[in-house]
Design a protein around this motif. Sequence first.
Motif, PDB file in Angstrom:
ATOM      1  N   ALA A  79       4.232   5.892  -5.151  1.00 55.50           N
ATOM      2  CA  ALA A  79       4.380   5.951  -6.607  1.00 55.50           C
ATOM      3  C   ALA A  79       3.349   6.889  -7.227  1.00 55.50           C
ATOM      4  CB  ALA A  79       4.247   4.556  -7.193  1.00 55.50           C
ATOM      5  N   GLY A  80       2.102   6.883  -6.693  1.00 59.28           N
ATOM      6  CA  GLY A  80       1.080   7.786  -7.212  1.00 59.28           C
ATOM      7  C   GLY A  80       1.437   9.242  -7.012  1.00 59.28           C
ATOM      8  N   LYS A  81       2.048   9.560  -5.865  1.00 58.45           N
ATOM      9  CA  LYS A  81       2.426  10.950  -5.619  1.00 58.45           C
ATOM     10  C   LYS A  81       3.615  11.365  -6.486  1.00 58.45           C
ATOM     11  CE  LYS A  81       0.716  11.105  -0.886  1.00 58.45           C
ATOM     12  NZ  LYS A  81       1.035  11.316   0.545  1.00 58.45           N
ATOM     13  N   LEU A  82       4.531  10.440  -6.735  1.00 58.98           N
ATOM     14  CA  LEU A  82       5.684  10.791  -7.573  1.00 58.98           C
ATOM     15  C   LEU A  82       5.299  10.947  -9.042  1.00 58.98           C
ATOM     16  CD1 LEU A  82       8.429   8.466  -6.018  1.00 58.98           C
ATOM     17  CD2 LEU A  82       8.173  10.924  -5.720  1.00 58.98           C
ATOM     18  N   GLU A  83       4.243  10.261  -9.468  1.00 58.86           N
ATOM     19  CA  GLU A  83       3.819  10.370 -10.863  1.00 58.86           C
ATOM     20  C   GLU A  83       3.221  11.725 -11.193  1.00 58.86           C
ATOM     21  OE1 GLU A  83       2.721   5.867 -12.436  1.00 58.86           O
ATOM     22  OE2 GLU A  83       1.187   7.082 -11.431  1.00 58.86           O
ATOM     23  N   SER A  84       2.847  12.484 -10.169  1.00 61.80           N
ATOM     24  CA  SER A  84       2.237  13.792 -10.424  1.00 61.80           C
ATOM     25  C   SER A  84       3.245  14.811 -10.935  1.00 61.80           C
ATOM     26  CB  SER A  84       1.577  14.316  -9.144  1.00 61.80           C
ATOM     27  OG  SER A  84       2.540  14.448  -8.097  1.00 61.80           O
ATOM     28  N   HIS A  85       4.539  14.491 -10.847  1.00 60.01           N
ATOM     29  CA  HIS A  85       5.586  15.390 -11.340  1.00 60.01           C
ATOM     30  C   HIS A  85       6.383  14.645 -12.407  1.00 60.01           C
ATOM     31  CE1 HIS A  85       4.813  18.186  -8.005  1.00 60.01           C
ATOM     32  NE2 HIS A  85       4.765  17.104  -7.216  1.00 60.01           N
ATOM     33  N   HIS A  86       6.595  15.318 -13.541  1.00 58.29           N
ATOM     34  CA  HIS A  86       7.253  14.643 -14.646  1.00 58.29           C
ATOM     35  C   HIS A  86       8.715  14.312 -14.347  1.00 58.29           C
ATOM     36  CE1 HIS A  86       8.395  18.891 -15.227  1.00 58.29           C
ATOM     37  NE2 HIS A  86       9.445  18.434 -15.915  1.00 58.29           N
ATOM     38  N   LEU A  87       9.348  15.062 -13.430  1.00 64.57           N
ATOM     39  CA  LEU A  87      10.745  14.791 -13.105  1.00 64.57           C
ATOM     40  C   LEU A  87      10.904  13.506 -12.291  1.00 64.57           C
ATOM     41  CD1 LEU A  87      12.024  18.395 -12.201  1.00 64.57           C
ATOM     42  CD2 LEU A  87      12.395  17.111 -14.307  1.00 64.57           C
ATOM     43  N   THR A  88       9.895  13.142 -11.536  1.00 66.23           N
ATOM     44  CA  THR A  88       9.990  11.964 -10.669  1.00 66.23           C
ATOM     45  C   THR A  88       9.219  10.766 -11.220  1.00 66.23           C
ATOM     46  OG1 THR A  88       8.090  12.796  -9.392  1.00 66.23           O
ATOM     47  CG2 THR A  88      10.317  13.370  -8.604  1.00 66.23           C
ATOM     48  N   THR A  89       8.742  10.864 -12.450  1.00 69.04           N
ATOM     49  CA  THR A  89       7.993   9.743 -13.031  1.00 69.04           C
ATOM     50  C   THR A  89       8.835   8.473 -13.139  1.00 69.04           C
ATOM     51  OG1 THR A  89       6.556  11.267 -14.255  1.00 69.04           O
ATOM     52  CG2 THR A  89       6.665   8.992 -15.039  1.00 69.04           C
ATOM     53  N   PRO A  90      10.087   8.527 -13.611  1.00 71.26           N
ATOM     54  CA  PRO A  90      10.897   7.291 -13.656  1.00 71.26           C
ATOM     55  C   PRO A  90      11.087   6.660 -12.280  1.00 71.26           C
ATOM     56  CG  PRO A  90      11.889   9.002 -15.004  1.00 71.26           C
ATOM     57  CD  PRO A  90      10.809   9.662 -14.213  1.00 71.26           C
ATOM     58  N   GLU A 125       7.941   4.693 -11.279  1.00 66.89           N
ATOM     59  CA  GLU A 125       7.860   3.389 -11.926  1.00 66.89           C
ATOM     60  C   GLU A 125       8.778   2.378 -11.247  1.00 66.89           C
ATOM     61  OE1 GLU A 125       6.448   0.553 -14.481  1.00 66.89           O
ATOM     62  OE2 GLU A 125       5.734   2.599 -14.114  1.00 66.89           O
ATOM     63  N   ALA A 126       9.964   2.822 -10.838  1.00 68.11           N
ATOM     64  CA  ALA A 126      10.891   1.918 -10.153  1.00 68.11           C
ATOM     65  C   ALA A 126      10.337   1.468  -8.806  1.00 68.11           C
ATOM     66  CB  ALA A 126      12.244   2.601  -9.972  1.00 68.11           C
ATOM     67  N   ILE A 127       9.689   2.387  -8.105  1.00 65.47           N
ATOM     68  CA  ILE A 127       9.097   2.025  -6.813  1.00 65.47           C
ATOM     69  C   ILE A 127       7.922   1.073  -6.992  1.00 65.47           C
ATOM     70  CG2 ILE A 127       7.824   2.962  -4.845  1.00 65.47           C
ATOM     71  CD1 ILE A 127       9.586   5.434  -5.008  1.00 65.47           C
ATOM     72  N   ARG A 128       7.120   1.289  -8.011  1.00 63.05           N
ATOM     73  CA  ARG A 128       5.957   0.437  -8.231  1.00 63.05           C
ATOM     74  C   ARG A 128       6.364  -0.993  -8.598  1.00 63.05           C
ATOM     75  NH1 ARG A 128       3.555   3.458 -11.364  1.00 63.05           N
ATOM     76  NH2 ARG A 128       1.879   4.223 -10.037  1.00 63.05           N
ATOM     77  N   THR A 129       7.449  -1.138  -9.359  1.00 65.54           N
ATOM     78  CA  THR A 129       7.867  -2.467  -9.818  1.00 65.54           C
ATOM     79  C   THR A 129       8.821  -3.165  -8.845  1.00 65.54           C
ATOM     80  OG1 THR A 129       9.678  -1.448 -11.077  1.00 65.54           O
ATOM     81  CG2 THR A 129       7.584  -1.833 -12.237  1.00 65.54           C
ATOM     82  N   PHE A 130       9.194  -2.482  -7.773  1.00 66.68           N
ATOM     83  CA  PHE A 130      10.118  -3.085  -6.805  1.00 66.68           C
ATOM     84  C   PHE A 130       9.413  -4.201  -6.045  1.00 66.68           C
ATOM     85  CE2 PHE A 130      11.851  -3.085  -2.411  1.00 66.68           C
ATOM     86  CZ  PHE A 130      13.110  -3.591  -2.710  1.00 66.68           C
ATOM     87  N   LYS A 131      10.029  -5.375  -5.980  1.00 68.67           N
ATOM     88  CA  LYS A 131       9.466  -6.539  -5.312  1.00 68.67           C
ATOM     89  C   LYS A 131      10.390  -6.961  -4.168  1.00 68.67           C
ATOM     90  CE  LYS A 131       6.078  -6.839  -8.277  1.00 68.67           C
ATOM     91  NZ  LYS A 131       4.696  -6.496  -7.861  1.00 68.67           N
ATOM     92  N   HIS A 182       0.830  -1.212   0.000  1.00 69.17           N
ATOM     93  CA  HIS A 182       0.000   0.000   0.000  1.00 69.17           C
ATOM     94  C   HIS A 182       0.861   1.257   0.000  1.00 69.17           C
ATOM     95  CE1 HIS A 182      -3.197   2.821   0.945  1.00 69.17           C
ATOM     96  NE2 HIS A 182      -2.519   3.209   2.031  1.00 69.17           N
ATOM     97  N   LEU A 183       1.956   1.222   0.792  1.00 67.85           N
ATOM     98  CA  LEU A 183       2.844   2.383   0.837  1.00 67.85           C
ATOM     99  C   LEU A 183       3.536   2.600  -0.509  1.00 67.85           C
ATOM    100  CD1 LEU A 183       4.479   1.807   4.352  1.00 67.85           C
ATOM    101  CD2 LEU A 183       2.741   3.494   3.745  1.00 67.85           C
ATOM    102  N   GLN A 184       3.929   1.515  -1.174  1.00 63.56           N
ATOM    103  CA  GLN A 184       4.535   1.639  -2.504  1.00 63.56           C
ATOM    104  C   GLN A 184       3.573   2.286  -3.491  1.00 63.56           C
ATOM    105  OE1 GLN A 184       6.307  -2.680  -2.517  1.00 63.56           O
ATOM    106  NE2 GLN A 184       7.228  -1.572  -4.203  1.00 63.56           N
ATOM    107  N   LYS A 185       2.335   1.814  -3.476  1.00 61.82           N
ATOM    108  CA  LYS A 185       1.346   2.351  -4.408  1.00 61.82           C
ATOM    109  C   LYS A 185       1.073   3.822  -4.136  1.00 61.82           C
ATOM    110  CE  LYS A 185      -3.368   1.529  -6.071  1.00 61.82           C
ATOM    111  NZ  LYS A 185      -4.593   0.684  -5.921  1.00 61.82           N
ATOM    112  N   SER A 186       0.956   4.183  -2.866  1.00 58.34           N
ATOM    113  CA  SER A 186       0.686   5.574  -2.511  1.00 58.34           C
ATOM    114  C   SER A 186       1.856   6.478  -2.894  1.00 58.34           C
ATOM    115  CB  SER A 186       0.409   5.677  -1.006  1.00 58.34           C
ATOM    116  OG  SER A 186       0.253   7.022  -0.614  1.00 58.34           O
TER     117      SER A 186
END
Length: 430
Positions: free
Chosen positions: A134-145, A148-154, A128-132
């Motif tokens: 990642a969603g906040k970082l996607e709101s800025h184009h500089l932190t979009t990459p 994605e790395a946080i969302r795919t981290f396992k 849940h913390l990863q999803k939250s």
Amino acid sequence: MSTRGQSSPPGVPPSAQAGKGRARTPADQIPLRRIEISSRTILAVVLTVAGIWLLNALLPILVVLVMALILVGTLDPFVGWLHRRGVNRTLAIGVVFVACLVVLALIGLLTVPALWAQVTQTIDDLPHLQKSLAGKLESHHLTTPLAEAIRTFKPEKTMRSLNMTSAVVASLGVVEVIGYAATSVVLAIYFIADAERTRGTLYALFPRRFHLRLARVLMNLETIVGGYLRGQVITSLAIGVFTFALLSIARVPNALALAAFATITDVIPFVGGLLATTPAVLVALSRGTLVATIVLVAMIAYQEFESRVIVPRVYGKALRLSSANVVIALLVGGKLGGIIGALLALPIAAALRMLIEELRVELPGDDTDDPSLRVRDARAEQDYARESAGASPEEAAAVATNIATEIREADAAEGKNPSETPITTSPTAK
């Protein structure tokens, strides 16, 4: 007259005959020197190399011995305090060490269960913390990459990648550290329980004319150990109080347990700050990414302030080292011995400085002399020679300690710092 076919005079090389009559060059005027290395020099080099190799091989044992001596310097005053009040020395040793074990157990009960429960809960909430985050970082184009790395981290995949060999090696390393620590405690108990015999053995290794100076050195080593531990207590309590205040203001759960954990880990140089920050930030994630970011920045800022300001000032005052010397000693100790080297760097640096003063090592730029100190120490050594004549090493050690204590008390009564008044090289010691 032709010289063709003439031979060189007997004993004269042809090259010298051929060069006769030509101008001598600077190269001809340089005398040839033969360099000979004596057997004593070769032996000294071999012994030096062998000594360095032996020191490196026995480094863990030396660390165990130093840690045992630090424990002796820390706990022996408490044992002596109880013994002076009528408690049997063996019983006093048991009381002091049991009290230390009880304190450590209470700290463990306070911190370990709460931290384990909080870390377990954080791991359960990690998706849940990863999803939250990642969603906040996607709101800025500089932190979009980064999002994605946080969302795919396992995390579970990373844990599975750790093979059994790594786990076994890490376990053996932990067991080795625990074994060394237990050995240090046992040695400290032996040293404290049989203090007179241990001290007598040490004094027996030195000529009688050096016993007063040895007594002074041992007394100053106790002062150094006490100063080092006072500095460690101050810095550990400071980060504990700061961590508790920070987490309480941020309303982070288990603030007291996290602060106690930070207090303990601050003892470890270099990585202690990282160990204290990681669980605090992970637990702060339960309050949101903003709170976790604030905690991270505040902890990093405090650790920089501690390492740049608090540590040099506190330890410099306690150990009589300048702030620059404190920083340099930590860097050198960390480079040579890692975490253990950095942990022991400050008391070793203070001890070396004290030995240079007490043994009156003549430094190239130091030409100071105090005739009154020489007269005082000559009289003290005469008194010691008279009182210790025919005495055993244990008795001689007691006499030297008493005389050195009297000198220290006299210096303190005159307003002098006893640790800054070295014992000089008296005429009888020459």
